[in-house]
Structure formats: C-alpha cells, structure tokens
Design a protein around this motif. Sequence first.
Motif, short mmCIF file in Angstrom:
data_model
loop_
_atom_site.label_atom_id
_atom_site.label_comp_id
_atom_site.label_asym_id
_atom_site.label_seq_id
_atom_site.Cartn_x
_atom_site.Cartn_y
_atom_site.Cartn_z
N ALA A 86 0.85 -1.19 0.00
CA ALA A 86 0.00 0.00 0.00
C ALA A 86 0.88 1.23 0.00
CB ALA A 86 -0.93 0.02 1.21
N THR A 87 0.51 2.22 -0.82
CA THR A 87 1.25 3.48 -0.85
C THR A 87 0.26 4.63 -0.99
OG1 THR A 87 3.05 4.72 -1.90
CG2 THR A 87 1.61 3.45 -3.36
N GLY A 88 0.64 5.77 -0.48
CA GLY A 88 -0.27 6.91 -0.58
C GLY A 88 0.30 8.17 0.02
N VAL A 89 -0.43 9.25 -0.19
CA VAL A 89 -0.15 10.55 0.41
C VAL A 89 -1.39 10.96 1.18
CG1 VAL A 89 0.38 12.98 -0.01
CG2 VAL A 89 1.43 11.20 -1.43
N SER A 90 -1.20 11.42 2.41
CA SER A 90 -2.32 11.84 3.25
C SER A 90 -2.02 13.21 3.84
CB SER A 90 -2.55 10.82 4.37
OG SER A 90 -3.64 11.21 5.17
N ILE A 91 -3.01 14.09 3.78
CA ILE A 91 -2.82 15.48 4.21
C ILE A 91 -3.97 15.91 5.11
CG2 ILE A 91 -2.60 17.89 3.44
CD1 ILE A 91 -1.76 16.79 0.70
N VAL A 92 -3.63 16.58 6.20
CA VAL A 92 -4.61 17.31 7.00
C VAL A 92 -3.96 18.61 7.44
CG1 VAL A 92 -6.01 17.37 9.09
CG2 VAL A 92 -5.77 15.23 7.84
N ILE A 93 -4.68 19.72 7.25
CA ILE A 93 -4.18 21.03 7.67
C ILE A 93 -5.19 21.68 8.61
CG2 ILE A 93 -3.41 23.32 6.94
CD1 ILE A 93 -1.57 21.14 5.93
N VAL A 100 -10.59 30.27 7.96
CA VAL A 100 -9.87 29.41 7.01
C VAL A 100 -10.24 27.97 7.33
CG1 VAL A 100 -7.62 28.68 6.15
CG2 VAL A 100 -8.00 31.07 6.78
N PRO A 101 -10.67 27.18 6.36
CA PRO A 101 -11.17 25.83 6.66
C PRO A 101 -10.07 24.80 6.91
CG PRO A 101 -11.26 26.23 4.31
CD PRO A 101 -10.83 27.54 4.94
N ILE A 102 -10.43 23.78 7.65
CA ILE A 102 -9.64 22.55 7.71
C ILE A 102 -9.79 21.85 6.36
CG2 ILE A 102 -9.34 20.32 8.87
CD1 ILE A 102 -10.93 21.55 11.25
N ILE A 103 -8.72 21.22 5.91
CA ILE A 103 -8.81 20.46 4.67
C ILE A 103 -8.10 19.12 4.84
CG2 ILE A 103 -6.71 21.39 3.60
CD1 ILE A 103 -8.37 21.47 0.92
N HIS A 104 -8.64 18.13 4.15
CA HIS A 104 -8.06 16.79 4.15
C HIS A 104 -7.99 16.29 2.71
CE1 HIS A 104 -9.22 12.47 3.62
NE2 HIS A 104 -8.09 12.30 4.28
N MET A 105 -6.90 15.61 2.39
CA MET A 105 -6.80 14.94 1.10
C MET A 105 -6.04 13.64 1.27
SD MET A 105 -4.80 15.76 -2.41
CE MET A 105 -3.47 14.71 -1.83
N ASN A 106 -6.41 12.65 0.47
CA ASN A 106 -5.72 11.37 0.51
C ASN A 106 -5.77 10.75 -0.87
OD1 ASN A 106 -6.29 8.17 0.77
ND2 ASN A 106 -4.77 8.80 2.28
N ILE A 107 -4.64 10.28 -1.36
CA ILE A 107 -4.60 9.45 -2.56
C ILE A 107 -3.83 8.20 -2.20
CG2 ILE A 107 -4.91 11.24 -4.31
CD1 ILE A 107 -1.88 11.43 -4.60
N ARG A 108 -4.29 7.04 -2.68
CA ARG A 108 -3.68 5.80 -2.22
C ARG A 108 -3.83 4.71 -3.29
NH1 ARG A 108 -8.36 6.85 0.45
NH2 ARG A 108 -10.02 5.30 0.29
N TYR A 109 -2.96 3.72 -3.16
CA TYR A 109 -2.98 2.56 -4.05
C TYR A 109 -2.72 1.33 -3.21
CZ TYR A 109 -1.31 -0.83 -7.49
OH TYR A 109 -1.13 -1.97 -8.24
#
Length: 304
Positions: A86-93, A100-109
């Motif tokens: 499994a690999t991916g990038v995960s973001i939370v700010i 200013v909003p909280i944001i989340h992003m995730n891409i994974r395989y």
Amino acid sequence: MISKEQIAAEYQLIQDEICAALEQCDGLAYFEEEKWERDGGGGGRTRVIQNGNIFEKGGVNFSAVHGQLPHTMQKALNIDHDDFFATGVSIVIHPNHPMVPIIHMNIRYFEIPSSFADGREPIRWFGGGIDLTPHYVIDADAQYFHAYLKSVCDKFNHDFYHRFKTWADDYFFIKHRNETRGVGGIFYDRLTANSELTWENIFEFSKGVGRSFIPIYTELVNRNRNSTFNEAQQFWQYQRRSRYTEFNLVYDAGTKFGLETNGRIESILMSLPPTAKWVYNYQPVPGSEEEKTLSLLKKGINWV
C-alpha cells in the motif's frame, strides 16, 4: 502496466510539490521531516508544519508499506491473501484562523503482489478523496471548492463527480451527531480498470486529485486569511475541531487501517488538531452564523 514502484515515486513527487507550495503560502513555518521504517516492511516520510502564520498544525505524509496483512484486515477487505502493498499521500491542515477551513486529502494505491502470479485476476485498486471542513460555512468558498473538483472529475468521467460527491457525503458523516464533518468533497475507493477506464487513466485521475490540492487550498486560504475574528469565533473553531476529532477516531478507515497494520502512531494521528474543546450540550445562538453553519452540515447539498 504501471508498477507499484512508479506509483510510489509519483506520490513522493506530489508530496514534495505540496510541501513546497504550503511553505510558500504560510510564509513563516517550514516542514520538519521524519523518515521511518515499518516493522514488517516499508516505511515513509512524515512531514509536519506547525505554528506558522496561518497553519497551526498540518501534515503531508507519504508511505509505502508492505508485508503480512493481519487477519482482521483480510476480513475487512474481503480478501484471502496474506501479503499486501500500500502506498499513498495523506494530508490534514488545521489553520489558526476560524475563517480558514480545515482540509483533508488522501490518494492511495493498494495491491496484493501474490495475486499477480497465482493465475487469478490481480487484486489492486486506487482510492482517495478530498474534503473541506469549514469552521464557518461560506457559500462562495464551498461553491468554488466543489466546482474545482467537478472540473477535475469531468476530465476523466462525467459521472465521477456525482458518484464521488455522494460517496463523500455518506462517508464523512458523524452518525452519532447526525451531521456531516464539513461540506464534503469527493471520496472513492476500490477504483479499478474496466472497459471505459485503463489503469493508466485511473492513475492519472489519482494524480489529478493530488495536484488539485494546492490551487484549491491556497485560493481558500488567501481569500480569508486577512479577515478579522474575535475570541467567540475562535471558541467556535475549537468546538468544530472536536467534531473533526470524533470522526477521525471513531469512523475513519485510514486511521483503522494504520492501527491494524502496525503503522507509525505519530503519523496516523497527525490528523488530530492541536487544540479542541468539548462543551457540554453547546447550543448556538438562534440566527447566528454558528447556527447557519450547523444547518449546512447535511448530506445532499448541491454546491454546483
């Protein structure tokens, strides 16, 4: 056919691009990196930014892990193989500004390497998504966010946005509060090749989602970072952060996967805010902006 090594390399590049752009956007803080290795196979790069001009705490994490898949996860994923990759990038700010909003992003395989050699159909899929959690819902910002995501989706399949937006509404839902985590976004899982989409198409879509993060978030940050706020609004920000925390600890699949596969705890719990408040039976003032925000935390709102 694209390889897992190619996918991991491209995800690392996306991590680099996002970190550089966020440092430029903040103007003060820089990411600290910690490389780590997982017992059982693989590792990652945890990058955290703290106490900046606008980013109070944030993480942009990359991982590529492999090894034996615990039986609990085999059952949850409905597969009967022991090994995984499994690999991916995960973001939370988490910004320090309530507008200013909280944001989340995730891409994974995810793939089962043995399935490529045992004569059966290879087991592999892509997943991911991006969602926005404003402390105060600003209609124009939510509309911009969803319109941008729709434009990304439409480049690959005109059904993607509707499908994945509905999926996000259902996934990012705090059942015990009967409210969505924020204004949603897109979410997808187990996306595989078919007669309409090749693996290369899906990989390009995954990268497109990853590279949508910076133009979206820098726009939203710059729209709101110079607006004034008071102590009551920051109190509300901390109250909304508590709901974010509840979702991540109770429902988030990524958190559960990381804990079940013996992932790095600090990286897994990077998504939690630095400060949050749980006020007993808090009720917003009738007619207030806080009450308006709560009224918009529901499924099925058409923002575009």
